[in-house]
Design a protein around this motif. Structure first.
Motif, PDB file in Angstrom:
ATOM      1  N   LYS A   1     101.197  13.486  54.185  1.00 43.58           N
ATOM      2  CA  LYS A   1     102.085  12.632  54.975  1.00 43.58           C
ATOM      3  C   LYS A   1     103.372  12.346  54.207  1.00 43.58           C
ATOM      4  CE  LYS A   1      98.430  10.562  57.805  1.00 43.58           C
ATOM      5  NZ  LYS A   1      97.781   9.315  58.254  1.00 43.58           N
ATOM      6  N   ASN A   2     103.560  11.089  53.792  1.00 42.20           N
ATOM      7  CA  ASN A   2     104.834  10.703  53.181  1.00 42.20           C
ATOM      8  C   ASN A   2     104.854  10.772  51.654  1.00 42.20           C
ATOM      9  OD1 ASN A   2     106.116   9.986  55.701  1.00 42.20           O
ATOM     10  ND2 ASN A   2     104.788   8.180  55.723  1.00 42.20           N
ATOM     11  N   PHE A   3     103.722  11.150  51.044  1.00 38.65           N
ATOM     12  CA  PHE A   3     103.708  11.164  49.582  1.00 38.65           C
ATOM     13  C   PHE A   3     103.101  12.456  49.042  1.00 38.65           C
ATOM     14  CE2 PHE A   3      99.412   9.616  50.386  1.00 38.65           C
ATOM     15  CZ  PHE A   3      98.664  10.174  49.350  1.00 38.65           C
ATOM     16  N   ILE A   4     103.309  12.654  47.742  1.00 36.82           N
ATOM     17  CA  ILE A   4     102.740  13.792  47.021  1.00 36.82           C
ATOM     18  C   ILE A   4     101.792  13.269  45.961  1.00 36.82           C
ATOM     19  CG2 ILE A   4     103.228  15.784  45.536  1.00 36.82           C
ATOM     20  CD1 ILE A   4     105.979  15.961  46.895  1.00 36.82           C
ATOM     21  N   LEU A   5     100.627  13.887  45.843  1.00 38.00           N
ATOM     22  CA  LEU A   5      99.673  13.570  44.787  1.00 38.00           C
ATOM     23  C   LEU A   5      99.800  14.614  43.680  1.00 38.00           C
ATOM     24  CD1 LEU A   5      97.165  12.025  43.673  1.00 38.00           C
ATOM     25  CD2 LEU A   5      95.754  13.655  44.960  1.00 38.00           C
ATOM     26  N   GLU A   6     100.077  14.140  42.470  1.00 40.46           N
ATOM     27  CA  GLU A   6     100.178  15.012  41.292  1.00 40.46           C
ATOM     28  C   GLU A   6      99.042  14.668  40.332  1.00 40.46           C
ATOM     29  OE1 GLU A   6     102.363  17.428  40.423  1.00 40.46           O
ATOM     30  OE2 GLU A   6     104.239  17.083  41.542  1.00 40.46           O
ATOM     31  N   VAL A   7      98.251  15.669  39.970  1.00 40.95           N
ATOM     32  CA  VAL A   7      97.155  15.496  39.025  1.00 40.95           C
ATOM     33  C   VAL A   7      97.433  16.371  37.810  1.00 40.95           C
ATOM     34  CG1 VAL A   7      94.664  15.581  38.687  1.00 40.95           C
ATOM     35  CG2 VAL A   7      95.587  15.181  40.978  1.00 40.95           C
ATOM     36  N   ALA A   8      97.445  15.757  36.645  1.00 46.83           N
ATOM     37  CA  ALA A   8      97.731  16.509  35.425  1.00 46.83           C
ATOM     38  C   ALA A   8      96.471  17.165  34.882  1.00 46.83           C
ATOM     39  CB  ALA A   8      98.326  15.590  34.364  1.00 46.83           C
ATOM     40  N   PRO A   9      96.615  18.323  34.252  1.00 46.32           N
ATOM     41  CA  PRO A   9      95.475  18.917  33.552  1.00 46.32           C
ATOM     42  C   PRO A   9      95.048  18.034  32.384  1.00 46.32           C
ATOM     43  CG  PRO A   9      97.498  20.063  32.974  1.00 46.32           C
ATOM     44  CD  PRO A   9      97.847  19.109  34.074  1.00 46.32           C
ATOM     45  N   ALA A  10      93.798  18.138  31.993  1.00 46.42           N
ATOM     46  CA  ALA A  10      93.287  17.331  30.883  1.00 46.42           C
ATOM     47  C   ALA A  10      93.809  17.856  29.554  1.00 46.42           C
ATOM     48  CB  ALA A  10      91.766  17.355  30.888  1.00 46.42           C
ATOM     49  N   VAL A  11      93.925  16.947  28.618  1.00 45.18           N
ATOM     50  CA  VAL A  11      94.273  17.343  27.255  1.00 45.18           C
ATOM     51  C   VAL A  11      93.108  18.087  26.609  1.00 45.18           C
ATOM     52  CG1 VAL A  11      94.729  16.424  24.931  1.00 45.18           C
ATOM     53  CG2 VAL A  11      95.989  15.537  26.899  1.00 45.18           C
ATOM     54  N   CYS A  12      91.863  17.715  26.923  1.00 48.68           N
ATOM     55  CA  CYS A  12      90.707  18.282  26.201  1.00 48.68           C
ATOM     56  C   CYS A  12      90.273  19.648  26.726  1.00 48.68           C
ATOM     57  CB  CYS A  12      89.547  17.304  26.211  1.00 48.68           C
ATOM     58  SG  CYS A  12      88.969  16.820  27.850  1.00 48.68           S
ATOM     59  N   PHE A  13      89.909  19.737  28.011  1.00 51.64           N
ATOM     60  CA  PHE A  13      89.488  20.995  28.649  1.00 51.64           C
ATOM     61  C   PHE A  13      89.541  20.790  30.153  1.00 51.64           C
ATOM     62  CE2 PHE A  13      85.560  18.586  27.913  1.00 51.64           C
ATOM     63  CZ  PHE A  13      85.048  18.528  29.197  1.00 51.64           C
ATOM     64  N   GLN A  14      89.414  21.879  30.908  1.00 52.69           N
ATOM     65  CA  GLN A  14      89.508  21.807  32.367  1.00 52.69           C
ATOM     66  C   GLN A  14      88.151  22.082  33.006  1.00 52.69           C
ATOM     67  OE1 GLN A  14      92.574  20.704  32.796  1.00 52.69           O
ATOM     68  NE2 GLN A  14      92.919  21.278  30.652  1.00 52.69           N
ATOM     69  N   TRP A  15      87.955  21.486  34.192  1.00 47.78           N
ATOM     70  CA  TRP A  15      86.849  21.898  35.058  1.00 47.78           C
ATOM     71  C   TRP A  15      87.348  23.050  35.932  1.00 47.78           C
ATOM     72  CZ3 TRP A  15      82.718  20.125  33.136  1.00 47.78           C
ATOM     73  CH2 TRP A  15      82.536  18.788  32.787  1.00 47.78           C
ATOM     74  N   LYS A  16      86.558  24.081  36.052  1.00 51.64           N
ATOM     75  CA  LYS A  16      86.938  25.222  36.887  1.00 51.64           C
ATOM     76  C   LYS A  16      87.166  24.766  38.321  1.00 51.64           C
ATOM     77  CE  LYS A  16      85.339  29.805  38.342  1.00 51.64           C
ATOM     78  NZ  LYS A  16      86.571  30.508  37.935  1.00 51.64           N
ATOM     79  N   LYS A  17      88.280  25.143  38.893  1.00 55.95           N
ATOM     80  CA  LYS A  17      88.598  24.742  40.264  1.00 55.95           C
ATOM     81  C   LYS A  17      87.563  25.301  41.239  1.00 55.95           C
ATOM     82  CE  LYS A  17      93.589  24.024  39.840  1.00 55.95           C
ATOM     83  NZ  LYS A  17      94.934  24.361  40.348  1.00 55.95           N
ATOM     84  N   GLY A  18      87.150  24.458  42.169  1.00 56.89           N
ATOM     85  CA  GLY A  18      86.198  24.860  43.193  1.00 56.89           C
ATOM     86  C   GLY A  18      84.744  24.727  42.796  1.00 56.89           C
ATOM     87  N   THR A  19      84.464  24.356  41.546  1.00 58.98           N
ATOM     88  CA  THR A  19      83.082  24.349  41.079  1.00 58.98           C
ATOM     89  C   THR A  19      82.297  23.127  41.585  1.00 58.98           C
ATOM     90  OG1 THR A  19      81.668  24.558  39.113  1.00 58.98           O
ATOM     91  CG2 THR A  19      83.577  23.111  38.925  1.00 58.98           C
ATOM     92  N   LYS A  20      81.000  23.338  41.779  1.00 55.52           N
ATOM     93  CA  LYS A  20      80.096  22.247  42.116  1.00 55.52           C
ATOM     94  C   LYS A  20      79.313  21.772  40.901  1.00 55.52           C
ATOM     95  CE  LYS A  20      79.335  23.867  46.886  1.00 55.52           C
ATOM     96  NZ  LYS A  20      78.314  24.315  47.867  1.00 55.52           N
ATOM     97  N   THR A  21      79.259  22.608  39.875  1.00 55.13           N
ATOM     98  CA  THR A  21      78.525  22.303  38.653  1.00 55.13           C
ATOM     99  C   THR A  21      79.498  22.298  37.474  1.00 55.13           C
ATOM    100  OG1 THR A  21      78.018  24.657  38.369  1.00 55.13           O
ATOM    101  CG2 THR A  21      76.390  23.308  39.517  1.00 55.13           C
ATOM    102  N   PRO A  22      79.130  21.687  36.350  1.00 51.32           N
ATOM    103  CA  PRO A  22      80.060  21.571  35.217  1.00 51.32           C
ATOM    104  C   PRO A  22      80.357  22.909  34.534  1.00 51.32           C
ATOM    105  CG  PRO A  22      78.369  19.867  35.108  1.00 51.32           C
ATOM    106  CD  PRO A  22      77.920  20.845  36.142  1.00 51.32           C
ATOM    107  N   ILE A  23      81.383  23.578  34.998  1.00 52.75           N
ATOM    108  CA  ILE A  23      81.858  24.816  34.380  1.00 52.75           C
ATOM    109  C   ILE A  23      83.225  24.529  33.770  1.00 52.75           C
ATOM    110  CG2 ILE A  23      82.513  27.225  34.745  1.00 52.75           C
ATOM    111  CD1 ILE A  23      80.689  27.222  37.211  1.00 52.75           C
ATOM    112  N   THR A  24      83.330  24.696  32.451  1.00 52.96           N
ATOM    113  CA  THR A  24      84.562  24.351  31.760  1.00 52.96           C
ATOM    114  C   THR A  24      85.443  25.569  31.521  1.00 52.96           C
ATOM    115  OG1 THR A  24      83.546  24.624  29.568  1.00 52.96           O
ATOM    116  CG2 THR A  24      83.455  22.427  30.583  1.00 52.96           C
ATOM    117  N   GLU A  25      86.739  25.290  31.381  1.00 55.48           N
ATOM    118  CA  GLU A  25      87.717  26.299  30.975  1.00 55.48           C
ATOM    119  C   GLU A  25      88.440  25.749  29.748  1.00 55.48           C
ATOM    120  OE1 GLU A  25      88.758  28.498  35.177  1.00 55.48           O
ATOM    121  OE2 GLU A  25      89.891  26.682  34.689  1.00 55.48           O
ATOM    122  N   ASN A  26      88.425  26.513  28.674  1.00 60.38           N
ATOM    123  CA  ASN A  26      88.865  26.007  27.376  1.00 60.38           C
ATOM    124  C   ASN A  26      90.362  26.213  27.173  1.00 60.38           C
ATOM    125  OD1 ASN A  26      88.981  24.983  24.833  1.00 60.38           O
ATOM    126  ND2 ASN A  26      87.917  26.692  23.839  1.00 60.38           N
TER     127      ASN A  26
END
Length: 242
Positions: free
Chosen positions: A196-221
């Motif tokens: 609608k009238n706003f944008i949501l911005e989410v920053a990547p983590a400093v430590c590690f990332q969760w794989k996009k689309g995952t249902k279980t804890p899959i990390t990306e280093n």
């Protein structure tokens, strides 16, 4: 005005301790050294929560020592893994989000932490505080800064622990056309959604990332942060991944 956003450091009191096989202190050190070397033209740092993993004073002392190397104003808020009293004690000389200054933008923090839970929740008291902060903003565009995301991002692992009463926040935003941007962390990856009238911005983590689309804890280093440039009637964002 130019700002760098850091989020989700998850530092332990023990520099060598691992979270899901990642030494989080080393990731934070890597990001800070990168910013110190390559980012010269910015005005302030915002840290959007989960600074600690073990909630100890020692972990916050390690974090602030790293952040101070950048020699920039530090504005912070808590995440669901933070212990507020320890964070506020160690970061007592740092600044609240509301003290960020721009000629055309106002920055308002929203406490989304429901202590002891991964998911977020905004109390009625916090919602009333938000309404009051908005009401005294006369003409500037508004950026809300918080830990949890208020829109589903398409990654079930983290959408299951998003802001649970996001409908309450969205009701306020829909009425307040001045709110153009929401900045948050928590999701451990880079996202940008238009709603609608706003944008949501989410920053990547400093430590590690969760794989996009995952249902279980899959990390990306890999590590990351976001940069923002605030102009009169718009803003620009850029994600840096290393």
């Amino acid at each position: 005005m130019k700002i760098i956003q850091l989020t989700d450091l998850h530092i332990f009191a023990d520099k060598t301790k691992k979270l899901l096989n990642i030494v989080t202190y080393h990731s934070a050190e890597k990001i800070i050294n990168h910013i110190h070397t390559y980012e010269k033209d910015y005005d302030a740092i915002i840290v959007t929560g989960d600074i600690s993993q073990d909630e100890t004073i020692a972990s916050y002392e390690l974090a602030i020592k790293l952040l101070k190397k950048l020699n920039k104003p530090i504005h912070y808020l808590q995440g669901n893994h933070d212990k507020k009293e320890n964070l506020d004690l160690v970061f007592s000389e740092q600044k609240p989000i509301e003290e960020l200054y721009s000629s055309h933008w106002s920055f308002i923090s929203v406490d989304t932490v429901d202590y002891g839970k991964d998911s977020g929740f905004i109390s009625n008291d916090e919602l009333n505080k938000l309404k009051n902060k908005i009401s005294i903003n006369e003409k500037n565009n508004i950026a809300l800064i918080m830990h949890h995301h208020c829109l589903k991002l398409g990654t079930p692992l983290i959408d299951d622990c998003m802001l649970l009463n996001s409908n309450k926040l969205l009701e306020i935003i829909d009425k307040e056309k001045k709110i153009k941007l929401i900045i948050c962390g928590h999701a451990h990856n880079d996202y940008k959604l238009i709603h609608k009238n706003f944008i949501l911005e989410v920053a990547p983590a400093v430590c590690f990332q969760w794989k996009k689309g995952t249902k279980t804890p899959i990390t990306e280093n890999y590590c990351g942060y976001k940069k923002y440039t605030f102009l009169e009637n718009q803003y620009l964002s850029e994600t840096v991944l290393i």
